[in-house]
Design an enzyme around this catalytic site. Structure first.
Site, mmCIF file in Angstrom:
data_model
loop_
_atom_site.group_PDB
_atom_site.id
_atom_site.type_symbol
_atom_site.label_atom_id
_atom_site.label_comp_id
_atom_site.label_asym_id
_atom_site.label_seq_id
_atom_site.Cartn_x
_atom_site.Cartn_y
_atom_site.Cartn_z
ATOM 1 C CD GLN A 163 35.957 30.601 43.035
ATOM 2 O OE1 GLN A 163 36.687 30.549 43.950
ATOM 3 N NE2 GLN A 163 35.963 31.526 41.920
ATOM 4 C CE1 TYR A 166 35.283 36.976 36.290
ATOM 5 C CE2 TYR A 166 37.067 38.740 36.205
ATOM 6 C CZ TYR A 166 36.346 37.968 37.040
ATOM 7 O OH TYR A 166 36.420 37.905 38.540
ATOM 8 C CG HIS A 218 38.677 35.945 34.293
ATOM 9 N ND1 HIS A 218 37.602 35.246 34.634
ATOM 10 C CD2 HIS A 218 39.124 36.321 35.417
ATOM 11 C CE1 HIS A 218 37.717 34.900 35.913
ATOM 12 N NE2 HIS A 218 38.602 36.094 36.596
ATOM 13 C CD GLU A 271 44.116 40.137 35.975
ATOM 14 O OE1 GLU A 271 44.043 41.323 36.132
ATOM 15 O OE2 GLU A 271 43.786 39.149 36.715
ATOM 16 C CD GLU A 304 43.110 36.257 38.703
ATOM 17 O OE1 GLU A 304 43.687 37.578 38.597
ATOM 18 O OE2 GLU A 304 41.921 35.932 38.613
ATOM 19 N NE ARG A 338 46.097 39.572 38.315
ATOM 20 C CZ ARG A 338 45.492 40.426 39.341
ATOM 21 N NH1 ARG A 338 46.072 41.222 39.729
ATOM 22 N NH2 ARG A 338 44.125 40.002 39.470
ATOM 23 C CG HIS A 354 43.185 37.518 42.663
ATOM 24 N ND1 HIS A 354 42.578 36.583 43.547
ATOM 25 C CD2 HIS A 354 42.625 37.778 41.577
ATOM 26 C CE1 HIS A 354 41.464 36.369 42.940
ATOM 27 N NE2 HIS A 354 41.492 37.157 41.929
ATOM 28 C CG ASP A 385 37.711 36.143 44.976
ATOM 29 O OD1 ASP A 385 38.530 37.093 44.876
ATOM 30 O OD2 ASP A 385 37.561 35.394 44.135
HETATM 31 MG MG MG Z 1 42.029 38.335 37.343
#
Ligand code: MG
Length: 424
Positions: free
Chosen positions: A61, A181, A230, A254, A280, A301, A330, A334
């Site tokens: 990002q 998500y 998310h 998560e 993450e 994570r 993670h 990405d």
């Molecule tokens: Mg995630």
């Protein structure tokens, strides 16, 4: 501060004599998007011909910011240093900005840090996992993502994944409007509302237990099911959802709540019947350490590059080992294949390992990154080659320039039906 500006500033010099004359000669970022997602990798060259290292610095990002940081601020500090001084170099880069941490600076740091570990492995003729003390397991079990616009589509995708030998599957199903998500939505689901393509939290809370009831009934008792909220729920909503999901025995739930509410993770964890996986979004090693030390997580994570790379991650791994917390780094699209290899080096060397998020990279990524790891029967096996065992073909990388404003434009559309912004 005055000392700095009063005199002539010398070029960066090694703080002690080099044992063998080896030194860093060049440090540069490389940005490529073979799957559409901008990946940032740092290459560190040395005075020994052919000896270089690669490190993952991927912050999709804000990739321009990371690349600029590497080039303009970090590289000048490294030229002339011995590449084996990893702890000193990474502390120097970390402390040098005065205002420390955050994902931009940490990703730049990670690119350097992981590249130095790659060089260390190549110099020793050993894979990095051997430098870390050797394996405690042969390979890292992974989970893959099953997502669909409907429950049927999600379960069909899960069956395809399970047929490849994968035993852990994250299931996400689309919602009206925006979708949940990781799963597509059905556009225009809320006509007459300010934002017809919005995401409705109540619909999500009602349909997610239905998804898991069907998944457990149709996929069987053995498969390990995971879910990523998310960070879109309040603490009470998250507790309610976790309780409704109890019969389906999730491997983990998560990111149930936003980063800003992490102080309340112990309360959520106490009330939730399944392991809570968080971390993450942690943008500093100190934030990640607090998650563990304050009892906020069952499974940590981390986007390893966002906390500064392998060197700080090793310290958190030790903390997890000593406190009974699991790890699950993670690693969707990405994280670059270099970062994915670093994750696996950590996975196979710690008893704290719980599971590894996996991604099946496309052919173009394999072409850009020779040596990209691919799952085999549900596991990721580390390379036996020295360093990470992953290279970067810069000619191929240049054929996949990153798109402009991809995430900026998408994030602006992530809204609730009333038009209010939602976490992307
Ligand atoms: Mg995630």
């Amino acid at each position: 501060m005055n000392q700095l500006f009063d005199g002539v500033i010398p070029e960066t010099q090694a703080p002690w004599p080099s044992r063998d004359g080896l030194r860093i000669t060049r440090v540069r970022p490389i940005v490529t998007a073979p799957e559409g997602v901008p990946l940032v990798v740092v290459r560190v060259d040395t005075s020994e011909p052919g000896l270089y290292g690669l490190g993952c610095a991927t912050f999709t990002q804000r990739f321009h910011s990371v690349a600029e940081t590497v080039e303009k601020h970090v590289a000048p500090m490294l030229i002339g240093r011995h590449p084996a001084d990893i702890e000193d170099i990474t502390r120097m880069v970390h402390l040098s900005s005065y205002w420390r941490g955050g994902p931009v600076l940490n990703n730049a740091l990670s690119g350097v840090d992981q590249a130095l570990w790659d060089i260390a492995g190549k110099r020793a003729g050993m894979p990095v996992y051997e430098l870390l003390g050797g394996r405690v397991r042969a390979a890292a079990a992974l989970y893959l993502h099953a997502s669909g616009a409907s429950i049927e589509e999600t379960l069909e995708r899960a069956r395809q994944i399970m047929a490849t030998g994968v035993t852990h599957v994250r299931v996400q199903v689309g919602q009206p409007g925006l979708g949940s998500y990781g799963a597509p939505g059905v556009g225009g689901a809320y006509p007459g509302h300010p934002h017809p393509d919005g995401w409705d939290v109540q619909h999500y809370l009602r349909t997610t237990p239905e998804l898991f009831a069907r998944a457990r009934a149709e996929l069987g008792e053995e498969v390990r099911l995971l879910h990523d909220v998310h960070h879109r729920l309040t603490v009470k909503q998250a507790i309610g959802l976790a309780r409704r999901l109890e019969p389906f025995r999730l491997f983990f739930l998560e990111d149930p709540i936003p980063l800003e509410l992490y102080d309340r993770l112990p309360e959520l964890r106490e009330a939730a019947p399944m392991p809570i996986a968080v971390g993450e979004q942690a943008g500093s090693v100190a934030d990640a350490a607090r998650l563990v030390s304050r009892g906020g997580v069952d499974i940590l994570r981390l986007h390893v590059s966002a906390i500064g790379g392998l060197t700080p991650a090793r310290k958190l791994v030790a903390l997890c080992e000593l406190t009974g917390v699991g790890t699950a780094w993670h690693a969707p699209a990405d994280v670059s294949p270099v970062g994915a290899a670093a994750n696996v080096a950590l996975d196979v060397t710690t008893p704290a390992f719980a599971i590894q998020e996996g991604h099946v990279y496309n052919d173009a990524t394999h072409e850009v990154f020779p040596g990209t790891l691919a799952p085999r029967d549900g596991y990721l096996y580390p390379h036996d080659a020295p360093g990470w065992g992953v290279d970067l073909d810069e000619t191929a990388a240049a054929e996949h320039p990153p798109a402009t404003h991809l995430f900026e434009r998408w994030a602006a559309t992530v809204r609730r039906p009333d038009g209010g912004i939602e976490a992307p």
